[in-house]
Design an enzyme around this catalytic site. Structure first.
Site, PDB file in Angstrom:
ATOM      1  N   ARG A 265       2.931   9.915  -7.176  1.00 20.80           N
ATOM      2  CA  ARG A 265       1.893   8.918  -6.905  1.00 20.80           C
ATOM      3  C   ARG A 265       0.692   9.281  -7.768  1.00 20.80           C
ATOM      4  O   ARG A 265      -0.035  10.218  -7.456  1.00 20.80           O
ATOM      5  CB  ARG A 265       1.535   9.004  -5.417  1.00 20.80           C
ATOM      6  CG  ARG A 265       0.661   7.914  -4.893  1.00 20.80           C
ATOM      7  CD  ARG A 265       0.181   8.250  -3.489  1.00 20.80           C
ATOM      8  NE  ARG A 265      -0.916   9.203  -3.519  1.00 20.80           N
ATOM      9  CZ  ARG A 265      -1.187  10.088  -2.569  1.00 20.80           C
ATOM     10  NH1 ARG A 265      -0.435  10.174  -1.498  1.00 20.80           N
ATOM     11  NH2 ARG A 265      -2.221  10.900  -2.671  1.00 20.80           N
ATOM     12  N   HIS A 269      -3.854   7.996  -2.042  1.00 19.94           N
ATOM     13  CA  HIS A 269      -2.982   7.488  -0.971  1.00 19.94           C
ATOM     14  C   HIS A 269      -3.320   6.019  -0.694  1.00 19.94           C
ATOM     15  O   HIS A 269      -2.454   5.157  -0.700  1.00 19.94           O
ATOM     16  CB  HIS A 269      -3.183   8.338   0.280  1.00 19.94           C
ATOM     17  CG  HIS A 269      -2.553   7.765   1.496  1.00 19.94           C
ATOM     18  ND1 HIS A 269      -1.190   7.676   1.650  1.00 19.94           N
ATOM     19  CD2 HIS A 269      -3.088   7.209   2.611  1.00 19.94           C
ATOM     20  CE1 HIS A 269      -0.918   7.104   2.805  1.00 19.94           C
ATOM     21  NE2 HIS A 269      -2.054   6.812   3.410  1.00 19.94           N
ATOM     22  N   TYR A 278      -7.492  17.384  -3.064  1.00 22.24           N
ATOM     23  CA  TYR A 278      -6.313  18.142  -2.636  1.00 22.24           C
ATOM     24  C   TYR A 278      -5.289  18.394  -3.734  1.00 22.24           C
ATOM     25  O   TYR A 278      -4.242  18.993  -3.475  1.00 22.24           O
ATOM     26  CB  TYR A 278      -5.647  17.472  -1.415  1.00 22.24           C
ATOM     27  CG  TYR A 278      -5.270  16.014  -1.595  1.00 22.24           C
ATOM     28  CD1 TYR A 278      -6.071  15.007  -1.056  1.00 22.24           C
ATOM     29  CD2 TYR A 278      -4.122  15.641  -2.287  1.00 22.24           C
ATOM     30  CE1 TYR A 278      -5.741  13.667  -1.200  1.00 22.24           C
ATOM     31  CE2 TYR A 278      -3.785  14.302  -2.435  1.00 22.24           C
ATOM     32  CZ  TYR A 278      -4.592  13.317  -1.889  1.00 22.24           C
ATOM     33  OH  TYR A 278      -4.252  11.994  -2.036  1.00 22.24           O
TER      34      TYR A 278
HETATM   35  C1  LIG Z   1       3.755   7.045  13.389  1.00 22.51           C
HETATM   36  C2  LIG Z   1       2.613   7.192  12.418  1.00 22.51           C
HETATM   37  N1  LIG Z   1       1.955   8.370  12.357  1.00 22.51           N
HETATM   38  C3  LIG Z   1       0.926   8.527  11.487  1.00 22.51           C
HETATM   39  C4  LIG Z   1       0.525   7.498  10.686  1.00 22.51           C
HETATM   40  C5  LIG Z   1      -0.635   7.664   9.704  1.00 22.51           C
HETATM   41  N2  LIG Z   1      -0.174   7.707   8.321  1.00 22.51           N
HETATM   42  C6  LIG Z   1      -0.305   6.655   7.499  1.00 22.51           C
HETATM   43  S1  LIG Z   1       0.300   6.950   5.961  1.00 22.51           S
HETATM   44  C7  LIG Z   1       0.751   8.528   6.366  1.00 22.51           C
HETATM   45  C8  LIG Z   1       1.398   9.432   5.340  1.00 22.51           C
HETATM   46  C9  LIG Z   1       2.736   8.973   4.879  1.00 22.51           C
HETATM   47  O1  LIG Z   1       3.156   9.671   3.750  1.00 22.51           O
HETATM   48  P1  LIG Z   1       4.563   9.391   3.078  1.00 22.51           P
HETATM   49  O2  LIG Z   1       5.573   9.126   4.124  1.00 22.51           O
HETATM   50  O3  LIG Z   1       4.845  10.490   2.132  1.00 22.51           O
HETATM   51  O4  LIG Z   1       4.376   8.019   2.311  1.00 22.51           O
HETATM   52  P2  LIG Z   1       3.459   7.662   1.074  1.00 22.51           P
HETATM   53  O5  LIG Z   1       2.135   7.255   1.660  1.00 22.51           O
HETATM   54  O6  LIG Z   1       3.370   8.859   0.209  1.00 22.51           O
HETATM   55  O7  LIG Z   1       4.109   6.516   0.395  1.00 22.51           O
HETATM   56  C10 LIG Z   1       0.420   8.800   7.705  1.00 22.51           C
HETATM   57  C11 LIG Z   1       0.655  10.090   8.348  1.00 22.51           C
HETATM   58  C12 LIG Z   1       1.237   6.263  10.789  1.00 22.51           C
HETATM   59  N3  LIG Z   1       0.947   5.228  10.031  1.00 22.51           N
HETATM   60  N4  LIG Z   1       2.281   6.158  11.642  1.00 22.51           N
END
Ligand SMILES: Cc1ncc(C[n+]2csc(CCOP(=O)(O)OP(=O)(O)O)c2C)c(N)n1
Length: 365
Positions: A265, A269, A278
């Site tokens: 990425r 985020h 980070y």
């Molecule tokens: C059940 C749940 N827990 C926490 C969150 C908060 N949250 C939003 S994005 C994220 C990180 C996700 O990272 P990843 O799965 O690596 O996907 P990326 O954003 O890198 O595409 C979190 C923890 C959420 N949306 N849903």
């Protein structure tokens, strides 16, 4: 005491370092000719066009988000092959179950750009797709789309449809319980599902190395006995062949496949996050040299199939598409709370009904 079992040795054997499946390297050279797909010149050009579209789309919507025109935006730069070439490898009638970052493949799958724009702003128009569009709205709850994909896959199988459900999840999402449950369920029922774990390095600010002791995410398929592959997710040909093969395997009734696409990425985020807090600049630069657009451009230029002028035309068209979609999104009736509540259930439960009536009366004043 009898001799102790050498767990360390067993762990090393079962958790090995593996190289990702690759067909084209970072210089745009074909390094795995045996798997080079048989694509026409037109198809090769289309693959590049779709990735250039993806990058430009991301640029445009990012600007709109920074201007406050769009709500919070999860950028996609770096994931063009992983998202758009996997979608390109699907057939008409296949289902897509995206996460919040997978808006570009949804548009390629038939969701209107206007609706994508409305989705960022929380408008129900962004969720109300035509029945002919085989896509779920983007899932924001981490992992929930995995369970849903298992269900859709099973439904396709019971219906006797020769189609797959393809779902995307991030590396962070593979730490969620729903991920394992969905994989296990699809495995038990031989559901035709392609689970794509997009390993883009970070779950918000948490690096992949903090998520699991597994050397790869794809090997999590071993635990539930399903087919899996670790793939260079910035190699458009590797992504294409992996998805096509997984599709064929799943549709022929052999069960689901878990694909891990190793990608990066480049951006934050979401646009409310600052990745400089980070991660180091050097890490980003290292990944820049693996960029799918750069390698595909080199490959096509050598074949005389790509020019800067062609690329500029695609970018201009994309800018126009986003502008038109933005104008169209402004013409959609303003979102009301009652309209939102009304869109949730076919038969409204009593508690929602009460809220609906309350807001309807308030909005009428
Ligand atoms: C059940 C749940 N827990 C926490 C969150 C908060 N949250 C939003 S994005 C994220 C990180 C996700 O990272 P990843 O799965 O690596 O996907 P990326 O954003 O890198 O595409 C979190 C923890 C959420 N949306 N849903």
């Amino acid at each position: 005491m009898s001799k102790l079992i050498d767990f360390k040795k067993i762990l090393k054997q079962t958790n090995p370092d593996v190289k990702p499946f690759q067909i084209m390297d970072e210089k745009g050279d074909i390094v795995n000719d045996a798997f080079m797909p048989d694509l026409s010149d037109d198809q090769l050009i289309q693959m590049m066009e779709v990735m250039v579209w993806g990058r430009e789309y991301n640029n445009r919507v990012s600007i709109l988000s920074r201007q406050g025109v769009l709500g919070n935006l999860p950028p996609t730069e770096g994931q063009e092959a992983s998202q758009l070439i996997s979608q390109y490898a699907l057939e008409k009638g296949d289902w897509l179950l995206p996460s919040y970052r997978d808006v570009p493949p949804m548009i390629r799958h038939g969701v209107k750009t206007r609706q994508a724009i409305n989705w960022y702003n929380g408008h129900t128009d962004g969720f109300s797709y035509d029945k002919s569009v085989k896509s779920f709205p983007p899932q924001v709850i981490i992992g929930a789309q995995i369970i849903q994909a298992a269900g859709v896959g099973l439904g396709l199988k019971l219906d006797g449809q020769k189609h797959v459900a393809l779902t995307y999840i991030g590396d962070g999402g593979t730490s969620q319980g729903d991920f394992y449950e969905g994989l296990n369920f699809a495995g038990v029922y031989d559901a035709p599902v392609i689970f794509v774990a997009q390993n883009n390095g970070y779950g918000i600010s948490v690096p992949r190395s903090f998520q699991t002791r597994s050397k790869t995410l794809s090997q999590k398929g071993i635990g539930v006995g399903i087919a899996h592959l670790f793939v260079d997710g910035m190699d458009p040909f590797a992504v294409y062949v992996a998805t096509k093969s997984a599709r064929e395997y799943a549709v022929s009734g052999q069960g689901p496949v878990l694909l891990e696409f190793l990608t990066f990425r480049f951006g934050p985020h979401t646009l409310s996050d600052d990745p400089r807090r980070y991660r180091e600049h050097e890490e980003v630069e290292q990944w820049r040299s693996k960029d799918q657009l750069v390698r595909m451009r080199k490959f096509l230029e050598r074949k005389g199939l790509w020019t800067q002028e062609h690329e500029d035309v695609i970018k201009e068209k994309t800018q126009h598409e986003v502008k038109e979609a933005l104008d169209a999104s402004r013409n959609v009736e303003k979102q009301t709370v009652s309209g939102y509540l009304e869109s949730m259930f076919e038969v409204m439960p009593q508690t929602i009904k009460e809220q609906f009536e309350f807001y309807k009366a308030k909005e009428g004043q």
